[in-house]
Structures are given as structure tokens and as C-alpha cells.
Design a protein around this motif. Structure first.
Motif, PDB file in Angstrom:
ATOM      1  N   ASP A 266       0.808  -1.224   0.000  1.00  0.00           N
ATOM      2  CA  ASP A 266       0.000   0.000   0.000  1.00  0.00           C
ATOM      3  C   ASP A 266       0.839   1.271   0.000  1.00  0.00           C
ATOM      4  OD1 ASP A 266       1.043  -0.394   2.502  1.00  0.00           O
ATOM      5  OD2 ASP A 266      -0.787   0.121   3.603  1.00  0.00           O
ATOM      6  N   ASP A 267       2.147   1.143  -0.258  1.00  0.00           N
ATOM      7  CA  ASP A 267       3.032   2.306  -0.189  1.00  0.00           C
ATOM      8  C   ASP A 267       4.083   2.201  -1.298  1.00  0.00           C
ATOM      9  OD1 ASP A 267       4.693   4.434   0.482  1.00  0.00           O
ATOM     10  OD2 ASP A 267       4.721   3.970   2.630  1.00  0.00           O
ATOM     11  N   PRO A 268       4.148   3.181  -2.213  1.00  0.00           N
ATOM     12  CA  PRO A 268       5.154   3.121  -3.284  1.00  0.00           C
ATOM     13  C   PRO A 268       6.567   3.429  -2.804  1.00  0.00           C
ATOM     14  CG  PRO A 268       3.937   5.184  -3.416  1.00  0.00           C
ATOM     15  CD  PRO A 268       3.270   4.359  -2.340  1.00  0.00           C
ATOM     16  N   ARG A 269       6.701   3.864  -1.562  1.00  0.00           N
ATOM     17  CA  ARG A 269       8.033   4.108  -1.010  1.00  0.00           C
ATOM     18  C   ARG A 269       8.618   2.788  -0.499  1.00  0.00           C
ATOM     19  NH1 ARG A 269       6.849   8.254   3.546  1.00  0.00           N
ATOM     20  NH2 ARG A 269       5.331   6.593   3.936  1.00  0.00           N
ATOM     21  N   VAL A 270       9.925   2.736  -0.424  1.00  0.00           N
ATOM     22  CA  VAL A 270      10.646   1.531  -0.013  1.00  0.00           C
ATOM     23  C   VAL A 270      11.635   1.925   1.078  1.00  0.00           C
ATOM     24  CG1 VAL A 270      12.264  -0.246  -0.772  1.00  0.00           C
ATOM     25  CG2 VAL A 270      10.397   0.451  -2.276  1.00  0.00           C
ATOM     26  N   THR A 271      11.808   1.073   2.074  1.00  0.00           N
ATOM     27  CA  THR A 271      12.787   1.320   3.136  1.00  0.00           C
ATOM     28  C   THR A 271      13.980   0.390   2.958  1.00  0.00           C
ATOM     29  OG1 THR A 271      11.082   2.025   4.701  1.00  0.00           O
ATOM     30  CG2 THR A 271      13.191   1.356   5.624  1.00  0.00           C
ATOM     31  N   VAL A 272      15.165   0.968   2.966  1.00  0.00           N
ATOM     32  CA  VAL A 272      16.412   0.200   2.831  1.00  0.00           C
ATOM     33  C   VAL A 272      17.238   0.406   4.091  1.00  0.00           C
ATOM     34  CG1 VAL A 272      18.519  -0.132   1.474  1.00  0.00           C
ATOM     35  CG2 VAL A 272      16.375   0.478   0.333  1.00  0.00           C
ATOM     36  N   SER A 273      17.682  -0.708   4.696  1.00  0.00           N
ATOM     37  CA  SER A 273      18.378  -0.641   5.979  1.00  0.00           C
ATOM     38  C   SER A 273      19.742  -1.306   5.902  1.00  0.00           C
ATOM     39  CB  SER A 273      17.550  -1.337   7.068  1.00  0.00           C
ATOM     40  OG  SER A 273      16.259  -0.784   7.174  1.00  0.00           O
ATOM     41  N   GLY A 274      20.644  -0.809   6.756  1.00  0.00           N
ATOM     42  CA  GLY A 274      21.962  -1.426   6.850  1.00  0.00           C
ATOM     43  C   GLY A 274      22.814  -0.742   7.893  1.00  0.00           C
ATOM     44  N   ALA A 275      23.920  -1.359   8.199  1.00  0.00           N
ATOM     45  CA  ALA A 275      24.891  -0.801   9.143  1.00  0.00           C
ATOM     46  C   ALA A 275      25.949  -0.030   8.364  1.00  0.00           C
ATOM     47  CB  ALA A 275      25.530  -1.931   9.950  1.00  0.00           C
ATOM     48  N   ALA A 276      26.846   0.621   9.093  1.00  0.00           N
ATOM     49  CA  ALA A 276      28.000   1.282   8.485  1.00  0.00           C
ATOM     50  C   ALA A 276      29.092   1.393   9.539  1.00  0.00           C
ATOM     51  CB  ALA A 276      27.635   2.662   7.947  1.00  0.00           C
ATOM     52  N   VAL A 277      30.327   1.407   9.098  1.00  0.00           N
ATOM     53  CA  VAL A 277      31.448   1.473  10.022  1.00  0.00           C
ATOM     54  C   VAL A 277      32.495   2.427   9.479  1.00  0.00           C
ATOM     55  CG1 VAL A 277      32.573  -0.534   8.948  1.00  0.00           C
ATOM     56  CG2 VAL A 277      33.138   0.075  11.292  1.00  0.00           C
ATOM     57  N   GLU A 278      33.121   3.184  10.392  1.00  0.00           N
ATOM     58  CA  GLU A 278      34.117   4.172   9.973  1.00  0.00           C
ATOM     59  C   GLU A 278      35.416   3.497   9.564  1.00  0.00           C
ATOM     60  OE1 GLU A 278      35.898   8.527  11.317  1.00  0.00           O
ATOM     61  OE2 GLU A 278      34.715   7.350  12.749  1.00  0.00           O
ATOM     62  N   LEU A 279      36.034   4.041   8.539  1.00  0.00           N
ATOM     63  CA  LEU A 279      37.319   3.546   8.049  1.00  0.00           C
ATOM     64  C   LEU A 279      38.433   4.481   8.517  1.00  0.00           C
ATOM     65  CD1 LEU A 279      36.256   2.759   4.372  1.00  0.00           C
ATOM     66  CD2 LEU A 279      36.540   1.125   6.238  1.00  0.00           C
ATOM     67  N   PRO A 280      39.630   3.960   8.669  1.00  0.00           N
ATOM     68  CA  PRO A 280      40.737   4.847   9.053  1.00  0.00           C
ATOM     69  C   PRO A 280      41.054   5.833   7.938  1.00  0.00           C
ATOM     70  CG  PRO A 280      41.534   2.639   8.519  1.00  0.00           C
ATOM     71  CD  PRO A 280      40.048   2.554   8.551  1.00  0.00           C
ATOM     72  N   THR A 281      41.504   7.012   8.328  1.00  0.00           N
ATOM     73  CA  THR A 281      41.898   8.028   7.358  1.00  0.00           C
ATOM     74  C   THR A 281      43.239   7.644   6.738  1.00  0.00           C
ATOM     75  OG1 THR A 281      40.782   9.750   8.633  1.00  0.00           O
ATOM     76  CG2 THR A 281      42.447  10.471   7.029  1.00  0.00           C
ATOM     77  N   PRO A 282      43.325   7.663   5.404  1.00  0.00           N
ATOM     78  CA  PRO A 282      44.607   7.312   4.755  1.00  0.00           C
ATOM     79  C   PRO A 282      45.723   8.251   5.213  1.00  0.00           C
ATOM     80  CG  PRO A 282      42.833   7.391   3.154  1.00  0.00           C
ATOM     81  CD  PRO A 282      42.282   7.953   4.428  1.00  0.00           C
TER      82      PRO A 282
END
Length: 284
Positions: A266-282
Motif C-alpha cells: 500500500d506504499d510506493p516508497r521503499v525502506t532500505v536498511s543497513g549498518a556502516a562502520v568508519e574507516l581509518p583516514t589514509p
């Protein structure tokens, strides 16, 4: 020197997911400086947070690849939301993007900080025969490589993506395409990625996303394409009840990613989920 954070999205492992640059204070940067920063970072996209005249939960967000501005980028949105939550606490942020308002909720689930973005309303349309033929030729695929029950469609969830369902996991693993030919076609047609998928079971899809228009061969995790896949399934009548689809991406690149796609009939919108993690600065 612009301060750039580096996160990888749709994973908890720094060796997985899709890296994105993030500039948390970008109001003083010109378009040219944003583009130059994105090129220097070298990821498929870098996100730029705009705060002037806004107060959280409302913020501006723009995305640049190494070559041009992109209307919407899912993995960079997820990464930015996680970075903001780590610094200001979990909750809901509404990003004003070139594609429209994108609401993102952050929460700690089973000890992991996760972000869930809700797309703009999705829509699909048929692929013109000539464009489909050229896409298959550039991808070195034939009609026999496509799945019978999941037809080619163009799906929009902030950007337009060509969705091609393949008949076998092996054919997906063998991806080898003509970079320049596909880039020229996608530029002419206004496509952001080509989303190649193979359905393992009713709720699991394996995906690969060529992204030559962004200057990279392939994305290891593509939130906007995952949202477009949800809209694709919705338009085909494959969502008779609320469902969560798991998208596995990046495996063939050595950067495994997991995207969860929630779709409602009943909704044309979609929810996308996930984690994220910080990377070291080069360094250097």
C-alpha cells in the motif's frame, strides 16, 4: 583542506560494504570544490551535509561521484546517518536531497547501530527495445541469460536503474562488460546503474551493479538500486503483503554487503536498511 570522513556502508566489517566519503560541514564549499573533493577521495560517491538555514532533524545532503553530481546515493546516505548518530545520538533525520526529501531513522539493533532510509515514491516503466538490446550487447549477455518470470524494467527510486534478472548465479558471477559502450548508453538514457540480480529464493536476491557513469566498474553495495528493486517487485505484484527482501551484493568483488529492503503493497516508497562502520583516514 576539507575534512572528510570515510565510512563503508551495508556492513559491520571494514573490509566489506561500499565506502563513501562524508563531509559533515559543507556549506562553504562550491560545487567545483565538492566535485574536486569527491575525485580526491576516489570512492563512487562522497556525501556533503548542508546545515545553513536548517536545524536537525532537517539537513541538506548532496552527492558527488568523481565525475559529476548524483541526485541520490543510498549507501552514502546510510553512512552519513550513522556518522551523525555516532556524534549526535540516534533518531530521525530528514535529508533534503536533489531527488527529494529522504527520511532516515537510526537505532541500535542487537548492539549494532543501523540506519533505515525511506525512498521517494518508486515507479517503473518498460525498457525501450533498442536500449535493452544495446544494454545486453554492452553487458555481453543474451536474452537466454535472463530469467523468464522477472522481466527487464526501468525502476526509479530517486535515480533510474535498469533491472535485469539473470537466470543463474554463475552468469551473474561472470559479469564482464564493455565499460565505454555501457557508459555511453547509460549517459544517453539517464540511467544511474544497471542492476543485475539473481533470485536465490523468494526473499533473497544476489546483485551486481555496474556504475561506469560514476567512473567505477562496479558498486559493492547500492542503496538506491536496492530501493529500485523493491519498487520493481512492487510493480510486478510480488508484494501481496509486507515483506523484507535481503539483497546480497559485493561478494564477487570481495566486499560482501547486506541490504534489507522493506516493501509494503500500500506504499510506493521503499525502506532500505543497513549498518556502516568508519574507516581509518589514509596517511600521507
Amino acid at each position: 583542506m576539507t575534512d572528510v570522513l570515510r565510512y563503508t556502508a551495508f556492513t559491520t566489517d571494514p573490509a566489506g560494504g561500499n565506502p563513501a566519503g562524508i563531509v559533515l560541514h559543507a556549506d562553504r564549499l562550491s560545487d567545483e570544490e565538492m566535485l574536486r573533493t569527491a575525485a580526491e577521495v576516489g570512492y563512487s560517491e562522497t556525501a556533503f551535509v548542508l546545515r545553513e538555514g536548517r536545524t536537525r532533524p532537517h539537513l541538506g545532503l548532496r552527492f558527488f561521484s568523481a565525475l559529476d553530481e548524483v541526485a541520490f546515493c543510498g549507501h552514502a546516505t546510510i553512512a552519513t546517518a550513522v556518522a551523525l548518530a555516532e556524534r549526535g545520538g540516534v533518531g530521525t533525520t530528514v535529508f533534503d536531497t536533489p531527488a527529494g526529501e529522504i527520511e532516515v531513522a537510526t537505532a541500535v539493533v542487537d548492539g549494532v547501530l543501523r540506519a533505515s532510509l525511506t525512498s521517494v515514491p518508486t515507479r517503473t516503466r518498460p525498457v525501450p527495445d533498442a536500449a535493452l538490446g544495446e544494454a545486453l550487447a554492452a553487458l555481453r549477455l543474451s536474452a537466454a541469460d535472463l530469467a523468464d518470470v522477472l522481466p527487464p524494467l526501468l525502476s526509479y527510486a530517486g535515480n533510474e536503474h535498469l533491472v535485469l534478472a539473470l537466470a543463474s548465479r554463475q552468469r551473474l558471477a561472470e559479469l564482464d562488460y564493455d565499460f565505454t559502450r555501457l557508459k555511453d548508453l547509460m549517459t544517453a538514457e539517464g540511467w544511474t546503474t544497471v542492476q543485475l540480480v539473481w533470485r536465490e529464493d523468494e526473499d533473497t536476491f544476489h546483485s551486481r551493479n555496474p556504475f561506469p557513469v560514476g567512473g567505477v566498474v562496479e558498486d559493492p553495495a547500492t542503496g538506491s538500486a536496492a530501493a529500485a528493486l523493491g519498487g520493481y517487485l512492487l510493480s510486478l505484484g510480488h508484494v501481496p503483503a509486507p515483506r523484507t527482501v535481503r539483497v546480497v551484493q559485493g561478494v564477487d568483488m570481495g566486499r560482501p554487503s547486506e541490504l534489507l529492503v522493506d516493501v509494503r503493497p500500500d506504499d510506493p516508497r521503499v525502506t532500505v536498511s543497513g549498518a556502516a562502520v568508519e574507516l581509518p583516514t589514509p596517511q600521507g
